[in-house]
Motif scaffolding. Structure first.
Motif, PDB file in Angstrom:
ATOM      1  N   ALA A 322      -3.418   4.272  14.241  1.00 50.29           N
ATOM      2  CA  ALA A 322      -2.007   3.936  14.424  1.00 50.29           C
ATOM      3  C   ALA A 322      -1.591   4.055  15.882  1.00 50.29           C
ATOM      4  O   ALA A 322      -0.708   3.332  16.336  1.00 50.29           O
ATOM      5  CB  ALA A 322      -1.139   4.840  13.554  1.00 50.29           C
ATOM      6  N   VAL A 323      -2.208   4.971  16.622  1.00 50.45           N
ATOM      7  CA  VAL A 323      -1.840   5.088  18.034  1.00 50.45           C
ATOM      8  C   VAL A 323      -2.759   4.255  18.937  1.00 50.45           C
ATOM      9  O   VAL A 323      -2.677   4.358  20.149  1.00 50.45           O
ATOM     10  CB  VAL A 323      -1.807   6.552  18.528  1.00 50.45           C
ATOM     11  CG1 VAL A 323      -0.789   7.357  17.746  1.00 50.45           C
ATOM     12  CG2 VAL A 323      -3.182   7.185  18.481  1.00 50.45           C
ATOM     13  N   GLY A 324      -3.611   3.428  18.330  1.00 43.34           N
ATOM     14  CA  GLY A 324      -4.315   2.449  19.158  1.00 43.34           C
ATOM     15  C   GLY A 324      -5.818   2.594  19.257  1.00 43.34           C
ATOM     16  O   GLY A 324      -6.433   1.977  20.119  1.00 43.34           O
ATOM     17  N   ALA A 325      -6.453   3.413  18.375  1.00 36.67           N
ATOM     18  CA  ALA A 325      -7.904   3.500  18.418  1.00 36.67           C
ATOM     19  C   ALA A 325      -8.505   2.225  17.849  1.00 36.67           C
ATOM     20  O   ALA A 325      -8.079   1.753  16.797  1.00 36.67           O
ATOM     21  CB  ALA A 325      -8.385   4.700  17.613  1.00 36.67           C
ATOM     22  N   ARG A 326      -9.444   1.648  18.562  1.00 38.81           N
ATOM     23  CA  ARG A 326     -10.160   0.481  18.042  1.00 38.81           C
ATOM     24  C   ARG A 326     -11.232   0.971  17.067  1.00 38.81           C
ATOM     25  O   ARG A 326     -11.662   2.114  17.163  1.00 38.81           O
ATOM     26  CB  ARG A 326     -10.842  -0.262  19.188  1.00 38.81           C
ATOM     27  CG  ARG A 326      -9.869  -0.960  20.104  1.00 38.81           C
ATOM     28  CD  ARG A 326     -10.615  -1.630  21.225  1.00 38.81           C
ATOM     29  NE  ARG A 326      -9.731  -2.525  21.968  1.00 38.81           N
ATOM     30  CZ  ARG A 326     -10.180  -3.500  22.750  1.00 38.81           C
ATOM     31  NH1 ARG A 326     -11.468  -3.707  22.887  1.00 38.81           N
ATOM     32  NH2 ARG A 326      -9.333  -4.261  23.400  1.00 38.81           N
ATOM     33  N   PRO A 327     -11.682   0.064  16.183  1.00 41.41           N
ATOM     34  CA  PRO A 327     -12.756   0.477  15.253  1.00 41.41           C
ATOM     35  C   PRO A 327     -13.926   1.128  15.965  1.00 41.41           C
ATOM     36  O   PRO A 327     -14.482   2.119  15.502  1.00 41.41           O
ATOM     37  CB  PRO A 327     -13.156  -0.835  14.600  1.00 41.41           C
ATOM     38  CG  PRO A 327     -11.917  -1.661  14.635  1.00 41.41           C
ATOM     39  CD  PRO A 327     -11.202  -1.278  15.902  1.00 41.41           C
ATOM     40  N   PRO A 402      -5.664   1.089   8.462  1.00 37.65           N
ATOM     41  CA  PRO A 402      -4.833   2.164   9.001  1.00 37.65           C
ATOM     42  C   PRO A 402      -3.823   2.725   7.996  1.00 37.65           C
ATOM     43  O   PRO A 402      -3.705   3.944   7.864  1.00 37.65           O
ATOM     44  CB  PRO A 402      -4.110   1.520  10.188  1.00 37.65           C
ATOM     45  CG  PRO A 402      -4.713   0.205  10.400  1.00 37.65           C
ATOM     46  CD  PRO A 402      -5.697  -0.079   9.321  1.00 37.65           C
TER      47      PRO A 402
ATOM     48  N   LEU B  72       0.544  -1.844  11.074  1.00 41.77           N
ATOM     49  CA  LEU B  72      -0.341  -0.965  10.314  1.00 41.77           C
ATOM     50  C   LEU B  72      -0.767  -1.656   9.028  1.00 41.77           C
ATOM     51  O   LEU B  72      -1.770  -1.314   8.426  1.00 41.77           O
ATOM     52  CB  LEU B  72       0.371   0.347   9.978  1.00 41.77           C
ATOM     53  CG  LEU B  72       0.784   1.210  11.164  1.00 41.77           C
ATOM     54  CD1 LEU B  72       1.646   2.378  10.702  1.00 41.77           C
ATOM     55  CD2 LEU B  72      -0.443   1.735  11.893  1.00 41.77           C
ATOM     56  N   ASP B  93      -9.396  -5.458  17.023  1.00 45.26           N
ATOM     57  CA  ASP B  93      -9.305  -4.808  18.333  1.00 45.26           C
ATOM     58  C   ASP B  93      -7.969  -5.095  19.010  1.00 45.26           C
ATOM     59  O   ASP B  93      -7.339  -4.208  19.580  1.00 45.26           O
ATOM     60  CB  ASP B  93     -10.443  -5.292  19.237  1.00 45.26           C
ATOM     61  CG  ASP B  93     -11.770  -4.638  18.853  1.00 45.26           C
ATOM     62  OD1 ASP B  93     -11.754  -3.753  17.969  1.00 45.26           O
ATOM     63  OD2 ASP B  93     -12.790  -5.020  19.432  1.00 45.26           O
ATOM     64  N   ALA B  96      -5.264  -3.141  17.465  1.00 41.35           N
ATOM     65  CA  ALA B  96      -5.297  -1.757  17.945  1.00 41.35           C
ATOM     66  C   ALA B  96      -4.601  -1.664  19.297  1.00 41.35           C
ATOM     67  O   ALA B  96      -3.836  -0.736  19.562  1.00 41.35           O
ATOM     68  CB  ALA B  96      -6.735  -1.272  18.041  1.00 41.35           C
ATOM     69  N   ASP B  97      -4.846  -2.661  20.149  1.00 36.47           N
ATOM     70  CA  ASP B  97      -4.214  -2.655  21.467  1.00 36.47           C
ATOM     71  C   ASP B  97      -2.698  -2.811  21.355  1.00 36.47           C
ATOM     72  O   ASP B  97      -1.947  -2.190  22.106  1.00 36.47           O
ATOM     73  CB  ASP B  97      -4.784  -3.792  22.334  1.00 36.47           C
ATOM     74  CG  ASP B  97      -6.254  -3.561  22.657  1.00 36.47           C
ATOM     75  OD1 ASP B  97      -6.726  -2.428  22.433  1.00 36.47           O
ATOM     76  OD2 ASP B  97      -6.918  -4.502  23.117  1.00 36.47           O
ATOM     77  N   ARG B  99      -0.835  -1.850  18.811  1.00 32.82           N
ATOM     78  CA  ARG B  99      -0.317  -0.558  18.351  1.00 32.82           C
ATOM     79  C   ARG B  99      -0.294   0.453  19.484  1.00 32.82           C
ATOM     80  O   ARG B  99       0.557   1.323  19.556  1.00 32.82           O
ATOM     81  CB  ARG B  99      -1.196  -0.010  17.213  1.00 32.82           C
ATOM     82  CG  ARG B  99      -1.067  -0.780  15.916  1.00 32.82           C
ATOM     83  CD  ARG B  99      -1.696  -0.005  14.759  1.00 32.82           C
ATOM     84  NE  ARG B  99      -3.157   0.042  14.845  1.00 32.82           N
ATOM     85  CZ  ARG B  99      -3.966  -0.783  14.204  1.00 32.82           C
ATOM     86  NH1 ARG B  99      -3.466  -1.703  13.409  1.00 32.82           N
ATOM     87  NH2 ARG B  99      -5.267  -0.684  14.325  1.00 32.82           N
ATOM     88  N   ASN B 100      -1.254   0.303  20.385  1.00 34.83           N
ATOM     89  CA  ASN B 100      -1.362   1.246  21.498  1.00 34.83           C
ATOM     90  C   ASN B 100      -0.318   0.962  22.586  1.00 34.83           C
ATOM     91  O   ASN B 100       0.329   1.893  23.075  1.00 34.83           O
ATOM     92  CB  ASN B 100      -2.779   1.143  22.077  1.00 34.83           C
ATOM     93  CG  ASN B 100      -3.052   2.207  23.113  1.00 34.83           C
ATOM     94  OD1 ASN B 100      -3.204   1.907  24.279  1.00 34.83           O
ATOM     95  ND2 ASN B 100      -3.083   3.453  22.685  1.00 34.83           N
ATOM     96  N   PRO B 125      -2.794   8.610  22.599  1.00 38.98           N
ATOM     97  CA  PRO B 125      -2.739   7.151  22.807  1.00 38.98           C
ATOM     98  C   PRO B 125      -3.288   6.734  24.176  1.00 38.98           C
ATOM     99  O   PRO B 125      -3.925   5.686  24.301  1.00 38.98           O
ATOM    100  CB  PRO B 125      -1.251   6.822  22.700  1.00 38.98           C
ATOM    101  CG  PRO B 125      -0.638   7.975  21.996  1.00 38.98           C
ATOM    102  CD  PRO B 125      -1.450   9.171  22.365  1.00 38.98           C
ATOM    103  N   TYR B 128      -6.983   6.296  24.197  1.00 38.19           N
ATOM    104  CA  TYR B 128      -7.470   5.003  23.699  1.00 38.19           C
ATOM    105  C   TYR B 128      -7.059   3.860  24.608  1.00 38.19           C
ATOM    106  O   TYR B 128      -7.602   2.770  24.511  1.00 38.19           O
ATOM    107  CB  TYR B 128      -6.984   4.773  22.267  1.00 38.19           C
ATOM    108  CG  TYR B 128      -7.613   5.741  21.301  1.00 38.19           C
ATOM    109  CD1 TYR B 128      -8.996   5.760  21.150  1.00 38.19           C
ATOM    110  CD2 TYR B 128      -6.858   6.647  20.583  1.00 38.19           C
ATOM    111  CE1 TYR B 128      -9.596   6.665  20.299  1.00 38.19           C
ATOM    112  CE2 TYR B 128      -7.444   7.549  19.726  1.00 38.19           C
ATOM    113  CZ  TYR B 128      -8.825   7.555  19.585  1.00 38.19           C
ATOM    114  OH  TYR B 128      -9.421   8.448  18.747  1.00 38.19           O
TER     115      TYR B 128
END
Lengths: 409, 249
Positions: A322-327, A402, B72, B93, B96-97, B99-100, B125, B128
């Motif tokens: 949720a805070v941006g970790a990629r797989p 997520p 999400l 990916d 994810a970016d 969300r980051n 955060p 990442y």
């Protein structure tokens, strides 16, 4: 993403469950420990075998006369005096793979000196024998080719004989001894070889020149060589070649027709050494194989705990996503954990293995030889176990959705 | 007003200032035999700098909407554009970016990492985002100062009160300087006194120009927002600007 923080995060996660991490790593510790201990002990045994054969003389072949057969009854090897002195000369000169060849004539006799006497084996031979059979000189010197051709009455004592005739602290060189009442001058004492693997004392003998032996102790210079011929091949690899050359040469000289039995035997000590070596090697491979199996079992333990860990930390994974970790970040995190677990287990296993091996060495007197390449291999294998068995749980973690992960109870 | 007319109106406007443009979002969950329709065609638009409160009883679909807006979760159908980008087309990916970098999400249950200091929770955060160690530390310290918790940076969540934990979570949402803060019932687990702390903090952010979307079922909290959206059974039933009379439906 940088590596160092990933490693820090992984180690911290492992330290949070110290007992569990230790028990998980225990599988790998035992596996690697077993590999290291087994291979160290096996290598030690192998080195001891090698040493034993080295002492006996490497590259060595023994030629003995054939067995007699009288009306169907076989005598033992050497019971028929079929080897001649010219055979010895032919072996020395005509077989290209032969470096040295020496006769060995043997008799038991009473040896006397200074009021002491001792019954021992008298061996008549030539100077080359000391090289072939790997004898070293303790005091004085060995006799020479000249001593042999001139039939000098000189003797080299084995350590046991020297001790029994002259006492352990005296110097027998220059003293006189009598062998079957014939006086000999002691010109040297051979270096001790100790006992054979079967408990026979290798130092209980006296060497005299072969010609002297024949003239003074055996009674006459006959045509036949009443003993064995010791041969040294040019190299360890050439021993089999030398064996074939000698057989062919002797068959030709004795006019043995094809299909008929040899009148002699050629024994190749390096073959026996090889067989023993092979046996030890097979044993060590077998043990290492069993140890590797336990490593795999340890790996399955790691996989199991990593799966539990992924399930337990599903919410954490969801949050990280949720805070941006990629797989791949999630994957790297769990993979680092399992590799750290197995690698630390591997390193502890190396210590445990060396410890166990040296304990066994101290307890049972086994030789030990820690093999650096096996240690490296075991550690590398444990890292591979960490990657191999950590891959699936890490992949599973990285594929989580997520929101599903965040809602996981 | 009909659904299609509403959409047409949404997209006819210039979306220059529109941060969030969602059109007829549907979300269907497979719950074994039955299908649960959590969202039935919700459409909304949020402009830059707005503070929007989403209200509704439990099961009205407000959290589902929030999760979709926060990238999400994915809608079963409908389109969602965030900063002009079609979210459906993004891979794992890129999501994810987003969300980051673009979104700061604040959860009802805080979702801080246990046995990890406030400072490190806020740094997460940035980690990442690929920030250097020094950058992470200075930015996290700055965010903690902004929520008034500089003196608690080395405390673990278990050593902090609920209000303080939520402020750490807000600092974590802020630390990458996102374009929008999405808060799903940020005061749901807090008592009324600490709720005020958290709401004051969010109001401060709005005053500073931050776009905030928050879900709540407390009218007094919703009253602080400039705009209140009400949901029922997966649909948006009203969208009112505070101080404005009348509701569209």
């Amino acid at each position: 993403m940088n590596l160092l923080p990933t490693i820090v995060v992984a180690l911290r996660a492992l330290l949070r469950n110290k007992m569990r991490s230790f028990l998980t790593a225990l599988g790998v510790i035992i596996g690697v420990g077993a590999v290291v201990a087994m291979t160290s002990i096996a290598a030690g045994a192998q080195a001891r075998i090698e040493q034993t054969f080295q002492q006996m003389g490497s590259n060595m072949l023994v030629v003995r006369a054939g067995s007699s057969r009288t009306r169907g009854v076989h005598g033992g090897a050497g019971s028929r005096a079929s080897l001649t002195w010219s055979d010895l000369a032919a072996i020395r000169e005509q077989a290209p793979s032969v470096l040295y060849a020496a006769p060995l004539l043997s008799n038991r006799a009473q040896v006397m000196a200074e009021g002491n006497n001792w019954n021992t084996t008298i061996q008549g031979t030539t100077a080359e024998y000391f090289t072939i059979a790997n004898w070293s000189i303790g005091e004085g010197s060995f006799f020479s080719e000249g001593d042999d051709s001139q039939a000098q009455k000189v003797a080299v004592l084995g350590k046991t004989v020297a001790d029994n005739l002259f006492g352990p602290f005296s110097d027998p060189v220059g003293q006189m001894i009598r062998i079957d009442h014939v006086p000999f001058e002691v010109i040297g004492v051979a270096g001790s070889k100790g006992q054979t693997g079967h408990g026979r004392d290798q130092d209980d003998l006296v060497f005299v020149p072969a010609r002297t032996f024949r003239m003074r102790l055996q009674g006459g210079l006959g045509q036949y060589l009443d003993g064995s011929v010791f041969v040294s091949a040019v190299s360890q690899e050439a021993t089999s070649m030398a064996e074939r050359e000698i057989s062919a040469l002797l068959r030709e000289r004795h006019r043995v027709r094809p299909g008929m039995d040899d009148e002699f035997t050629v024994r190749n000590l390096s073959d026996i050494a090889d067989a023993r070596q092979q046996g030890a090697q097979t044993m060590s491979l077998l043990l290492a194989g069993i140890a590797l199996v336990s490593l795999v079992v340890g790996g399955i333990g790691i996989m199991n705990i990593m799966l539990v860990s992924v399930t337990e930390r599903t919410r954490e994974i969801g949050l990280r996503m949720a805070v941006g970790a990629r797989p791949r970040n999630i994957m790297a995190q769990f993979l680092t954990e399992s590799v750290a677990l197995s690698l630390v287990g591997g390193l502890l296993g190396v210590l445990a293995g060396i410890g166990a091996a040296s304990w066994l060495v101290g307890r049972f007197g086994w030789p030990m030889l820690v093999q650096p390449h096996m240690v490296l291999l075991a550690v590398a294998f444990s890292a591979a176990v960490g990657i191999g068995f950590g891959l699936y749980p890490a992949f599973k973690a990285s594929r989580l959705d997520p929101i599903t992960a965040l809602r996981y109870e | 007003m009909s659904d299609s007319g509403h959409n047409a109106q949404l997209f006819s406007e210039s979306s220059k200032d529109s941060l969030i443009v969602a059109a007829s979002l549907h979300r269907v969950y497979d719950a074994g035999e039955v299908q649960v329709h959590a969202l039935r065609g919700a459409s909304l638009k949020v402009n830059k700098g707005e503070c929007v409160a989403i209200m509704g009883s439990s099961g009205s679909g407000k959290s589902t909407l929030m999760n979709i807006l926060g990238c999400l979760d994915k809608p079963t159908s409908g389109s969602y554009r965030l900063c002009g980008e079609d979210v459906a087309s993004l891979g794992r990916d890129r999501l994810a970016d987003v969300r980051n970098q673009t979104i700061g999400f604040v959860f009802q249950s805080f979702n801080l990492l246990a046995r990890t200091s406030a400072q490190e929770n806020v740094e997460l955060p940035l980690y990442y985002a690929g920030a250097s160690g020094r950058e992470r530390r200075s930015k996290a310290a700055e965010a903690l100062e902004r929520v008034g918790l500089s003196d608690r940076s080395h405390h673990h969540p278990s050593q902090l009160s609920g209000g303080q934990q939520q402020r750490v979570a807000i600092a974590r949402a802020l630390v990458t300087s996102p374009k929008v803060i999405l808060a799903d019932e940020p005061t749901g687990n807090l008592d009324s006194k600490t709720s005020v702390e958290v709401m004051d903090l969010l109001a401060e952010l709005v005053d500073g120009g931050m776009t905030v979307v928050l879900v709540t079922h407390e009218p007094d909290i919703a009253a602080q927002a400039q705009r209140v959206i009400e949901m029922r059974d997966g649909e948006i039933v009203s969208d009112v600007r505070n101080g404005q009379v009348g509701a569209e439906s």
